[in-house]
Design an enzyme around this catalytic site. Structure first.
Site, mmCIF file in Angstrom:
data_model
loop_
_atom_site.group_PDB
_atom_site.id
_atom_site.type_symbol
_atom_site.label_atom_id
_atom_site.label_comp_id
_atom_site.label_asym_id
_atom_site.label_seq_id
_atom_site.Cartn_x
_atom_site.Cartn_y
_atom_site.Cartn_z
ATOM 1 N N LYS A 57 -1.296 -11.820 10.419
ATOM 2 C CA LYS A 57 -1.183 -10.511 9.810
ATOM 3 C C LYS A 57 -2.376 -9.964 9.285
ATOM 4 O O LYS A 57 -3.356 -10.729 8.958
ATOM 5 C CB LYS A 57 -0.031 -10.324 9.006
ATOM 6 C CG LYS A 57 -0.210 -11.202 7.690
ATOM 7 C CD LYS A 57 1.066 -11.361 6.974
ATOM 8 C CE LYS A 57 0.956 -11.854 5.607
ATOM 9 N NZ LYS A 57 2.247 -12.500 5.117
ATOM 10 N N TYR A 276 -25.015 4.794 -12.079
ATOM 11 C CA TYR A 276 -24.421 5.996 -12.660
ATOM 12 C C TYR A 276 -23.696 6.005 -13.853
ATOM 13 O O TYR A 276 -23.339 4.713 -14.467
ATOM 14 C CB TYR A 276 -22.859 6.188 -11.873
ATOM 15 C CG TYR A 276 -23.254 6.694 -10.442
ATOM 16 C CD1 TYR A 276 -23.922 8.000 -10.120
ATOM 17 C CD2 TYR A 276 -22.928 6.180 -9.018
ATOM 18 C CE1 TYR A 276 -24.031 8.634 -9.055
ATOM 19 C CE2 TYR A 276 -23.190 6.514 -7.879
ATOM 20 C CZ TYR A 276 -23.539 7.830 -7.694
ATOM 21 O OH TYR A 276 -23.941 8.549 -6.633
HETATM 22 C C1 LIG Z 1 2.238 -13.699 4.695
HETATM 23 C C2 LIG Z 1 3.354 -14.500 5.065
HETATM 24 C C3 LIG Z 1 3.183 -15.857 5.290
HETATM 25 C C4 LIG Z 1 1.921 -16.715 5.200
HETATM 26 O O1 LIG Z 1 1.705 -16.821 3.785
HETATM 27 P P1 LIG Z 1 0.221 -17.620 3.156
HETATM 28 O O2 LIG Z 1 0.690 -17.554 1.585
HETATM 29 O O3 LIG Z 1 -0.910 -16.690 3.534
HETATM 30 O O4 LIG Z 1 0.147 -18.690 3.706
HETATM 31 C C5 LIG Z 1 4.227 -16.619 5.725
HETATM 32 N N1 LIG Z 1 5.740 -16.037 6.001
HETATM 33 C C6 LIG Z 1 5.799 -14.647 5.767
HETATM 34 C C7 LIG Z 1 7.157 -14.176 5.902
HETATM 35 C C8 LIG Z 1 4.683 -13.841 5.279
HETATM 36 O O5 LIG Z 1 4.850 -12.848 4.859
#
Ligand SMILES: *Cc1c(COP(=O)(O)O)cnc(C)c1O
Length: 381
Positions: A57, A276
């Site tokens: 993702k 700044y």
């Molecule tokens: C993001 C996610 C993962 C992976 O999680 P990590 O902590 O990055 O390993 C697995 N399952 C679901 C449902 C997620 O949203």
């Protein structure tokens, strides 16, 4: 020319996958696909037989979903998770057909035909989504794959226990349940009793649902032990080198190196106002370097921090600007750092998790914030 090159993936010498040339860029992000593969092997070794998916993702946690997927495919990984349908469509285009891609957040109402056209499988999170996918299967005249997610106690996505109990006996007609899954809220805290409570709730929910393989563990969940492994693990962070066991030695290899270019160096006198708002004044004569890197590159403006050069810490002085940061380089021998030279922001001297700690956030956010302006170099393919 191999398949990867033709599809626009990075090639073995690391020149592909980037829109900005190394000479033109203000910063260079090096992504070690070999380290990602080694991390996958390390996780698989812990799983003792359970399968291991790859979570891609947010464009592979900011590192490039397509090149990461092609690296994982070489390790035999053939199940991928993205968050959004749009991400799945892009990944399907890059990979071609053949590998399972599941959409974690489910399908927005009315997008079922788009998912079907791209051979994407939903994670079904509600009775309404289940109904829509059942209807898509009826219209398609064949069984359609899906993951069924239940809420075992995180209260984020997935069917709550009462909704699972209320499902009609024909609720799964036409659905090929590849996995029943749930997600852990506190897996990075092994002693948190919520883990066992979620495990127990997941066990109860699985018994109510049609028999199917199960999936519970994210990266940190893998380290909670075999009870949590079931048939499929879903790591993301650990593949990318983020420590899945906070507070303990990181069992994963680092994957990312981020280096910024020096745009200019100068001497300033004692009392000079720096950056700044003149929030910093030189306490004595200082040697400064300004790097072409700032908050627009995804570095938190509030994060007090430093860059590194050959093992020497170079503290940020003054405010972080949009496109530049001023470093105090007085600790370096004069003339050792000049225009065009690279300083390290993430790498051997400062890990992703170190940077996150300084910014009061987590490695996940550091990686997914990284900018599109970098030159991206893929190595170890
Ligand atoms: C993001 C996610 C993962 C992976 O999680 P990590 O902590 O990055 O390993 C697995 N399952 C679901 C449902 C997620 O949203």
């Amino acid at each position: 020319m191999n398949d990867d090159t033709r599809r626009g993936f990075p090639d073995a010498d690391g020149t592909g996958g980037s829109t900005v040339s190394e000479a033109a860029a203000g910063a260079i992000l090096t992504i070690d696909l070999g380290a990602i593969r080694e991390n996958y092997r390390r996780l698989e070794a812990r799983l003792a037989g359970a399968r291991c998916a790859g979570v891609l993702k947010a464009d592979g946690y900011g590192l490039g979903a397509a090149p990461v997927a092609s690296a994982l495919i070489k390790e035999g990984c053939d199940i991928f998770f993205v968050a959004l349908l749009g991400e799945g469509i892009a990944l399907r285009k890059a990979l071609g057909s053949g590998h399972d891609i599941f959409v974690l957040n489910g399908l927005p109402p009315g997008s079922e035909s788009e998912a079907l056209a791209a051979e994407l499988h939903p994670v079904v999170n509600s009775a309404a989504q289940l109904g829509a996918w059942r209807e898509a299967a009826r219209a398609a005249g064949r069984r359609l794959p899906a993951v069924v997610q239940v809420d075992s106690g995180m209260s984020r996505l997935g069917m709550p226990p009462a909704d699972v109990a209320a499902l009609a006996t024909d609720a799964f007609d036409g659905i090929d349940i590849r996995f029943v899954m749930s997600h852990l809220a506190c897996a990075d805290e092994p002693s948190n009793p919520a883990n066992e409570q979620q495990w127990l709730a997941f066990e109860r929910l699985r018994k109510v649902l049609p028999a199917a393989p199960a999936s519970l563990a994210n990266s940190s969940g893998i380290f909670l032990g075999p009870l949590y492994h079931y048939d499929l693990a879903r790591p993301g962070a650990a593949l990318y080198g983020i420590n899945p066991t906070p507070g303990e030695t990181n069992p994963m290899l680092p994957v990312v190196r981020l280096q910024a270019k020096v745009a200019q160096t100068r001497w300033v006198e004692e009392g000079a106002g720096i950056g700044y708002g003149h929030t910093y004044h030189a306490s004595g004569p200082l040697r400064l370097a300004t790097i072409s890197f700032g908050y627009a590159d995804g570095w938190h403006r509030r994060a007090a921090s430093a860059a590194w050069f050959e093992g020497v810490r170079l503290p940020f002085v003054g405010r972080i600007s949009m496109d530049s940061i001023i470093l105090d380089i007085s600790a370096l021998p004069a003339g050792s750092l000049g225009e065009g030279d690279l300083v390290e922001l993430i790498g051997p001297s400062q890990s992703v998790d170190d940077v996150a700690g300084q910014a009061g956030t987590i490695g996940y956010e550091v990686l997914t914030s990284l900018s599109a302006r970098f030159h991206r170099r893929y190595v170890g393919a």
